[in-house]
Design an enzyme around this catalytic site. Structure first.
Site, PDB file in Angstrom:
ATOM      1  CB  CYS A   1      -0.614   2.558   4.060  1.00 42.46           C
ATOM      2  SG  CYS A   1      -2.061   1.875   3.255  1.00 42.46           S
ATOM      3  CG  ASP A   2       3.180   1.243   4.367  1.00 45.15           C
ATOM      4  OD1 ASP A   2       2.687   1.724   5.402  1.00 45.15           O
ATOM      5  OD2 ASP A   2       3.017   0.061   4.020  1.00 45.15           O
TER       6      ASP A   2
ATOM      7  CB  CYS B   1      -0.927  -0.019   1.215  1.00 49.39           C
ATOM      8  SG  CYS B   1      -1.920   1.468   1.345  1.00 49.39           S
TER       9      CYS B   1
END
Ligand SMILES: Cc1cc2nc3c(=O)[nH]c(=O)nc-3n(C[C@H](O)[C@H](O)[C@H](O)COP(=O)(O)OP(=O)(O)OC[C@H]3O[C@@H](n4cnc5c(N)ncnc54)[C@H](O)[C@@H]3O)c2cc1C
Length: 309
Positions: free
Chosen positions: A136-137, A133
């Site tokens: 997200c990261d 992701c």
């Protein structure tokens, strides 16, 4: 209490089914999964969902869908279904927080999860350089050199997003041609931070506490090489989230649910919508459309049950 409609999953299919069911006064219950929104919530830019000429972020799109469903009375529970019994009617469900539910009809919108590379180091370095992701990261890779594995829309879209943070993004693809839409291909080729590594697969992820090196194999010559990278983002396809229904709902060898043209499964009253059955289109708008169809069929089923039919 027996629910009229339980929707399992909260991606575009589940939330669209919830909007339709709520507007039909069915007061549906959505069991979201561990997080709301499904796959679309993991992407930064959605540019092809109708109604958003300037694009919208995945999390924003999900929030709007959720609000729209709740406005008409949908109830949304963050929980994960661990057991279903479709052999009795009403159908029985259990969740990982210990709740039990009964429902006259079910709409299965459990979607799909990213496929893993299944190479040494992948599990070990999950959250320490290995990610599925970018939204997200990505932030953690500011100024770092990273790799993206895959050659489809997701790989390129997320690879381009990662160029906002990373110093360099190596796109590793097992062929020498991409599957992604031409517009994404053009953007990736024009981006000075993107480097394509053609005809290569990842054989191992190495590091010391966090990812440091990828071991690659050339698919033509089988020669191995090392690529220094502090992060690796994997976009190589999906596996449907349908294990829960094994032995009860018919599915193909890959686990995609079998449905007819009106999204009925083999169990009357159980409908499936989105990537839990669709392995062809894989677009938010398509899943949303299926969510609408499945809900309309669920209403017909409920009317039949109510009339004793
Ligand atoms: C990185 C990325 C970028 C993308 N970009 C785009 C884009 O720009 N445009 C576009 O149209 N599409 C895009 N897609 C594809 C799009 O996200 C999917 O087509 C869409 O999300 C599929 O929706 P769905 O509702 O069928 O399933 P999913 O989105 O997979 O949702 C499944 C839901 O079911 C839940 N669930 C699973 N198992 C259970 C259980 N046992 N109990 C309860 N809940 C459960 C999950 O938590 C999730 O909420 C992208 C996908 C990815 C991964």
């Amino acid at each position: 209490m027996t629910e009229n409609i339980i929707i399992i999953g909260s991606g575009p299919a589940g939330l669209t089914a919830a909007i339709y069911a709520a507007r039909a006064n069915q007061s549906p219950l959505v069991i979201t999964g561990r997080e709301i929104g499904g796959q679309i919530a993991t992407t930064d830019q959605v540019e092809n969902y109708p109604g958003f000429p300037d694009g919208v972020t995945g999390p924003e799109l999900v929030e709007l869908m959720q609000k729209q469903a709740q406005r008409f009375g949908a109830r949304i529970e963050t929980d994960f279904v661990t057991e279903v019994n479709l052999k009795t009617h009403p159908f029985q469900l259990k969740t990982e927080t210990g709740n039990a539910y009964a429902a006259k009809s079910l709409i299965v919108t459990t979607g799909a999860s990213p496929r893993k590379l299944n190479v040494p180091g992948e599990k070990e370095f999950l959250g320490r350089g290995v990610s599925y992701c970018a939204t997200c990261d990505g932030f953690f890779f500011r100024g770092k050199e990273i790799a993206v594995v895959g050659g489809g829309d997701s790989a390129l879209q997320e690879g381009l997003f990662l160029t906002k943070f990373a110093s360099r993004v190596h796109i590793i693809h097992r062929r020498d041609q991409l599957r992604a839409q031409p517009i994404l291909q053009a953007r990736a080729r024009e981006n000075p931070k993107v480097n394509f590594v053609w005809n290569a697969v990842v054989r191992e992820i190495k590091g010391n506490g966090k990812v440091e090196t990828l071991v690659l194999e050339n698919t033509q010559t089988h020669a191995r090489s090392k690529l220094p990278a502090q992060g690796i983002f994997v976009y190589i396809g999906h596996t449907p989230n349908t294990d829960l229904f094994k032995g009860q709902l018919e599915m193909n060898e890959e686990g995609y649910l079998k449905v007819d043209a009106r999204l009925h499964t083999n169990v009357p009253g159980v409908f499936a919508a989105g990537e839990a059955h669709d392995h062809v289109f894989r677009q938010a708008v398509v899943s949303a459309g299926y969510g609408c169809m499945a809900e309309m069929e669920a209403e017909k089923f409920l009317a039949q049950v109510a009339s004793g039919g």
